[in-house]
Each structure stands twice: as C-alpha cells, then as structure tokens.
Design a protein around this motif. Structure first.
Motif, PDB file in Angstrom:
ATOM      1  N   LEU A 117     -19.321  30.701 -25.338  1.00 31.20           N
ATOM      2  CA  LEU A 117     -19.729  28.977 -25.948  1.00 31.20           C
ATOM      3  C   LEU A 117     -19.251  28.982 -27.184  1.00 31.20           C
ATOM      4  CD1 LEU A 117     -21.931  27.916 -27.684  1.00 31.20           C
ATOM      5  CD2 LEU A 117     -22.462  30.078 -29.003  1.00 31.20           C
ATOM      6  N   ILE A 118     -17.920  29.647 -27.788  1.00 30.05           N
ATOM      7  CA  ILE A 118     -16.725  29.000 -28.484  1.00 30.05           C
ATOM      8  C   ILE A 118     -15.713  28.317 -27.795  1.00 30.05           C
ATOM      9  CG2 ILE A 118     -14.895  29.969 -29.605  1.00 30.05           C
ATOM     10  CD1 ILE A 118     -17.799  30.742 -30.975  1.00 30.05           C
ATOM     11  N   ASP A 119     -15.426  28.385 -26.537  1.00 30.58           N
ATOM     12  CA  ASP A 119     -14.443  27.401 -25.627  1.00 30.58           C
ATOM     13  C   ASP A 119     -15.368  26.251 -25.274  1.00 30.58           C
ATOM     14  OD1 ASP A 119     -12.193  27.485 -23.820  1.00 30.58           O
ATOM     15  OD2 ASP A 119     -13.492  27.745 -22.207  1.00 30.58           O
ATOM     16  N   PHE A 120     -16.717  26.372 -25.307  1.00 32.68           N
ATOM     17  CA  PHE A 120     -17.380  26.090 -24.894  1.00 32.68           C
ATOM     18  C   PHE A 120     -17.418  24.465 -26.126  1.00 32.68           C
ATOM     19  CE2 PHE A 120     -21.927  23.758 -25.240  1.00 32.68           C
ATOM     20  CZ  PHE A 120     -21.253  22.963 -23.837  1.00 32.68           C
ATOM     21  N   LEU A 121     -17.978  25.056 -27.197  1.00 30.30           N
ATOM     22  CA  LEU A 121     -17.891  24.287 -27.920  1.00 30.30           C
ATOM     23  C   LEU A 121     -16.282  23.158 -28.800  1.00 30.30           C
ATOM     24  CD1 LEU A 121     -20.500  26.232 -30.710  1.00 30.30           C
ATOM     25  CD2 LEU A 121     -20.964  23.474 -29.083  1.00 30.30           C
ATOM     26  N   HIS A 122     -15.894  24.039 -28.247  1.00 29.09           N
ATOM     27  CA  HIS A 122     -13.821  23.241 -28.597  1.00 29.09           C
ATOM     28  C   HIS A 122     -13.384  22.114 -28.055  1.00 29.09           C
ATOM     29  CE1 HIS A 122     -12.108  25.933 -32.100  1.00 29.09           C
ATOM     30  NE2 HIS A 122     -12.635  26.904 -31.593  1.00 29.09           N
ATOM     31  N   THR A 123     -14.357  22.777 -26.333  1.00 32.28           N
ATOM     32  CA  THR A 123     -14.175  21.746 -24.962  1.00 32.28           C
ATOM     33  C   THR A 123     -14.945  19.879 -26.113  1.00 32.28           C
ATOM     34  OG1 THR A 123     -14.071  23.387 -24.235  1.00 32.28           O
ATOM     35  CG2 THR A 123     -14.336  21.423 -22.837  1.00 32.28           C
ATOM     36  N   LEU A 124     -16.074  20.668 -26.539  1.00 29.02           N
ATOM     37  CA  LEU A 124     -17.002  19.547 -26.939  1.00 29.02           C
ATOM     38  C   LEU A 124     -15.791  18.891 -27.950  1.00 29.02           C
ATOM     39  CD1 LEU A 124     -19.249  18.193 -27.137  1.00 29.02           C
ATOM     40  CD2 LEU A 124     -20.257  19.888 -28.905  1.00 29.02           C
ATOM     41  N   CYS A 125     -15.519  19.723 -28.383  1.00 28.30           N
ATOM     42  CA  CYS A 125     -14.748  18.411 -29.628  1.00 28.30           C
ATOM     43  C   CYS A 125     -13.566  17.999 -29.060  1.00 28.30           C
ATOM     44  CB  CYS A 125     -13.828  19.624 -30.641  1.00 28.30           C
ATOM     45  SG  CYS A 125     -15.724  20.264 -31.214  1.00 28.30           S
ATOM     46  N   ASP A 126     -13.289  18.263 -27.950  1.00 28.59           N
ATOM     47  CA  ASP A 126     -11.683  17.734 -27.625  1.00 28.59           C
ATOM     48  C   ASP A 126     -12.758  16.358 -26.466  1.00 28.59           C
ATOM     49  OD1 ASP A 126      -9.945  19.932 -28.417  1.00 28.59           O
ATOM     50  OD2 ASP A 126     -10.230  20.356 -26.236  1.00 28.59           O
ATOM     51  N   ARG A 127     -13.331  16.999 -25.734  1.00 26.63           N
ATOM     52  CA  ARG A 127     -13.948  15.512 -25.368  1.00 26.63           C
ATOM     53  C   ARG A 127     -15.033  14.143 -25.878  1.00 26.63           C
ATOM     54  NH1 ARG A 127     -13.303  16.333 -20.348  1.00 26.63           N
ATOM     55  NH2 ARG A 127     -14.820  18.413 -19.815  1.00 26.63           N
ATOM     56  N   CYS A 128     -15.080  14.587 -27.288  1.00 28.18           N
ATOM     57  CA  CYS A 128     -15.406  14.124 -28.230  1.00 28.18           C
ATOM     58  C   CYS A 128     -14.229  12.819 -28.658  1.00 28.18           C
ATOM     59  CB  CYS A 128     -16.167  14.547 -30.372  1.00 28.18           C
ATOM     60  SG  CYS A 128     -18.358  15.029 -29.651  1.00 28.18           S
ATOM     61  N   THR A 129     -13.092  13.652 -29.363  1.00 28.00           N
ATOM     62  CA  THR A 129     -12.232  13.043 -29.377  1.00 28.00           C
ATOM     63  C   THR A 129     -11.384  12.262 -28.425  1.00 28.00           C
ATOM     64  OG1 THR A 129     -10.072  14.158 -29.043  1.00 28.00           O
ATOM     65  CG2 THR A 129     -11.063  14.671 -31.364  1.00 28.00           C
ATOM     66  N   GLU A 130     -11.908  12.702 -27.294  1.00 29.59           N
ATOM     67  CA  GLU A 130     -11.053  11.795 -25.812  1.00 29.59           C
ATOM     68  C   GLU A 130     -11.740  10.477 -25.397  1.00 29.59           C
ATOM     69  OE1 GLU A 130     -11.384  14.335 -22.855  1.00 29.59           O
ATOM     70  OE2 GLU A 130      -9.864  15.405 -22.682  1.00 29.59           O
ATOM     71  N   LEU A 131     -13.688  10.896 -26.004  1.00 29.10           N
ATOM     72  CA  LEU A 131     -14.662   9.828 -25.479  1.00 29.10           C
ATOM     73  C   LEU A 131     -15.214   8.787 -26.874  1.00 29.10           C
ATOM     74  CD1 LEU A 131     -16.445  11.864 -23.027  1.00 29.10           C
ATOM     75  CD2 LEU A 131     -15.776   9.936 -22.456  1.00 29.10           C
ATOM     76  N   LEU A 132     -14.584   8.723 -28.247  1.00 28.66           N
ATOM     77  CA  LEU A 132     -15.094   8.531 -29.199  1.00 28.66           C
ATOM     78  C   LEU A 132     -13.583   8.004 -29.888  1.00 28.66           C
ATOM     79  CD1 LEU A 132     -18.176  11.109 -30.379  1.00 28.66           C
ATOM     80  CD2 LEU A 132     -17.812   8.744 -28.650  1.00 28.66           C
ATOM     81  N   ASP A 133     -14.025   6.909 -30.651  1.00 28.09           N
ATOM     82  CA  ASP A 133     -13.020   6.657 -31.550  1.00 28.09           C
ATOM     83  C   ASP A 133     -13.080   7.887 -33.100  1.00 28.09           C
ATOM     84  OD1 ASP A 133     -10.506   4.536 -32.272  1.00 28.09           O
ATOM     85  OD2 ASP A 133     -11.404   3.300 -32.592  1.00 28.09           O
ATOM     86  N   VAL A 134     -12.336   8.635 -32.967  1.00 24.57           N
ATOM     87  CA  VAL A 134     -12.740   9.194 -33.870  1.00 24.57           C
ATOM     88  C   VAL A 134     -11.240  10.369 -33.609  1.00 24.57           C
ATOM     89  CG1 VAL A 134     -14.547   9.087 -34.509  1.00 24.57           C
ATOM     90  CG2 VAL A 134     -13.802  11.412 -32.739  1.00 24.57           C
ATOM     91  N   SER A 135     -10.766  10.655 -34.660  1.00 23.68           N
ATOM     92  CA  SER A 135      -9.731  11.554 -35.475  1.00 23.68           C
ATOM     93  C   SER A 135      -9.882  13.081 -34.836  1.00 23.68           C
ATOM     94  CB  SER A 135      -8.600  11.410 -36.050  1.00 23.68           C
ATOM     95  OG  SER A 135      -8.600   9.741 -36.223  1.00 23.68           O
ATOM     96  N   ALA A 136     -11.097  13.235 -35.605  1.00 24.75           N
ATOM     97  CA  ALA A 136     -11.416  14.901 -35.939  1.00 24.75           C
ATOM     98  C   ALA A 136     -12.501  15.470 -35.225  1.00 24.75           C
ATOM     99  CB  ALA A 136     -10.927  15.847 -37.245  1.00 24.75           C
ATOM    100  N   VAL A 137     -13.067  16.387 -35.612  1.00 22.54           N
ATOM    101  CA  VAL A 137     -14.562  16.997 -34.926  1.00 22.54           C
ATOM    102  C   VAL A 137     -15.031  18.197 -35.510  1.00 22.54           C
ATOM    103  CG1 VAL A 137     -16.569  16.912 -33.487  1.00 22.54           C
ATOM    104  CG2 VAL A 137     -14.501  15.250 -32.956  1.00 22.54           C
ATOM    105  N   GLY A 138     -16.125  18.567 -36.079  1.00 21.75           N
ATOM    106  CA  GLY A 138     -15.721  19.882 -36.457  1.00 21.75           C
ATOM    107  C   GLY A 138     -18.104  20.143 -35.283  1.00 21.75           C
ATOM    108  N   VAL A 139     -17.985  21.203 -35.442  1.00 21.35           N
ATOM    109  CA  VAL A 139     -18.633  21.890 -34.523  1.00 21.35           C
ATOM    110  C   VAL A 139     -19.852  22.823 -36.161  1.00 21.35           C
ATOM    111  CG1 VAL A 139     -20.923  22.380 -33.154  1.00 21.35           C
ATOM    112  CG2 VAL A 139     -18.448  21.518 -32.318  1.00 21.35           C
ATOM    113  N   MET A 140     -21.655  22.657 -35.901  1.00 22.69           N
ATOM    114  CA  MET A 140     -21.808  23.603 -37.077  1.00 22.69           C
ATOM    115  C   MET A 140     -22.980  24.178 -36.447  1.00 22.69           C
ATOM    116  SD  MET A 140     -21.449  22.638 -40.965  1.00 22.69           S
ATOM    117  CE  MET A 140     -19.900  22.540 -42.393  1.00 22.69           C
TER     118      MET A 140
END
Length: 242
Positions: free
Chosen positions: A24-47
């Motif tokens: 799960l942890i690796d999946f959510l860190h991958t989600l953060c990476d996907r967001c910065t790749e796909l969206l015009d943002v610089s940082a992501v957090g998941v709660m």
C-alpha cells in the motif's frame, strides 16, 4: 508516453492491488509520482483515515510536503482536513490571500514558508464513504485547469477503489485465516477430550468441562492446554477429575 498512456498506467497500478504481495505504501508513493507527472503541480500528499476515523499522512512526494502535511494534522486545519470532513473538493486556493485562507491561517503561513502559493484538496471518496484526501501544491500562482481537475479526481477515485479493494481482500483473508485457526483448534480440542475421556473412563462432555475449568484456573488458552495434552507435555493427573 502520452498523458493518456500515463493515466492508463496509473489505473494498471491500481489493479495490482488484487495481488497477494500488494504494498500500500509503495502504491501511494507511486500515486504521488503519477500526479506530479500528469498534473501541472509540484508536490503531492496523501492522507488516509485510520480505523478510528482520524486522518494520517501516508505518502508525500517530498520531505517539505511531508512535514507540511504533518503540521496540518498536528494543528487540525488545512484544505486537506476540511476536504476529508466535508467530502468536497477544494480547488485553486490562493495561500497568499487572507480571505481564502481565513479558515486555516496557521497552515497557510507554514505553506508559504515552504514556498507554496496555491493548493488543492480532492476527496478520496467512493459514494458516501470518504477515506482520505489527495493534496496538491504548487509554488506558482496558477490555477488547475478543468482537464487537470478531471484527471486529478480520476486518480483519487482510482486510488480509493484500489485501497478499499485491498482492505476487502485483506479482511476476507483475515476471516479465512481465523476460520482455519478455529477449525484446527476444534480438532485439537476434540482429540484432547477423547484422550481424557478414555483415561478417566468418563463422557466427553465431562472431560471438556474439566479442560475448560483447568484452562481458566491456570490462565491458559483452551487450545494451548489441549495441545500440551496431545503432545504429552502435560501430566493429565494434574487436571482435577469431574
């Protein structure tokens, strides 16, 4: 890869929750990476909320964001906290605007110190169930486009489904493990009952009552006591006869 291909890759990542060794942890860190790749943002957090319903930081794209999110939880304020409570998205929040940040001034001040000037919070929700929030940050004073909002919510939705699926599978596996353990214990207890009944020349019900009383008086688990009898590690003469 094109944007569509990267989005498809994110969906495939979510499908991988069906495998036994899903992390799960690796999946959510991958989600953060996907967001910065796909969206015009610089940082992501998941709660995500824990079993008690309290928000916990699970993943962040960098250390500054991780500390900022922990700060938000510590002070119980910020767009992410509000998003989780209401289940509604918060977009294009200008962290330099006192009016927009009036509900969370302490968080906004800390976010500006880190270098962020705009933030967004999207609920991780399936129907009426909200399990957390996806938080996006950027140091540039720009809004999230309508297309980016759709992609961001799609990522949040896919992640939510994946997490809930993982929890369902994990719960089912736990229930199956508990049932297997119960069946094994039942066999062990039946064997110990038979041993005592034969040695004492008594009924199995009387033997079972004696086993339960002895286990309780010696603060032993019933299955543990029965295993000791079967393995020959316990002198059955020490058990009071019915």
């Amino acid at each position: 890869m094109t944007r569509e291909e990267r989005l498809l890759a994110a969906v495939i990542d979510a499908v991988d929750t069906l495998v036994d060794d899903f992390d799960l942890i690796d999946f959510l860190h991958t989600l953060c990476d996907r967001c910065t790749e796909l969206l015009d943002v610089s940082a992501v957090g998941v709660m995500l909320e824990d079993p008690s319903g309290k928000l916990q930081l699970i993943a962040a794209s960098d250390e500054h964001t991780r500390l900022l999110e922990l700060f938000a939880l510590q002070h119980d304020e910020g767009p992410c906290v509000e998003c989780h409570r209401s289940g509604t998205l918060r977009l294009n929040i200008d962290l330099t605007c006192p009016v927009e940040t009036s509900p969370f001034p302490v968080f906004a001040a800390r976010a500006r110190e880190v270098g962020f000037v705009v933030t967004h919070a999207l609920p991780m929700r399936l129907r009426a169930k909200v399990i957390g929030a996806l938080n996006l940050f950027d140091p540039r004073p720009q809004t999230l486009s309508a297309a980016d909002v759709r992609v961001a919510q799609a990522l949040a939705d896919v992640a939510t489904i994946a997490i809930l699926q993982h929890r369902t599978v994990a719960h089912a596996n736990q229930q199956r493990a508990q049932m297997r353990a119960a069946l094994i214990s039942r066999v062990v207890i039946e064997q110990a009952k038979g041993i005592l009944a034969e040695r004492w020349n008594t009924g199995v019900d009387d033997a079972f009552d004696a086993l339960r009383r002895h286990a309780r008086s010696h603060q032993l688990g019933l299955t543990q006591l029965c295993r000791q009898i079967i393995d020959g590690h316990l002198d059955t003469d020490t058990i009071p006869r019915p």
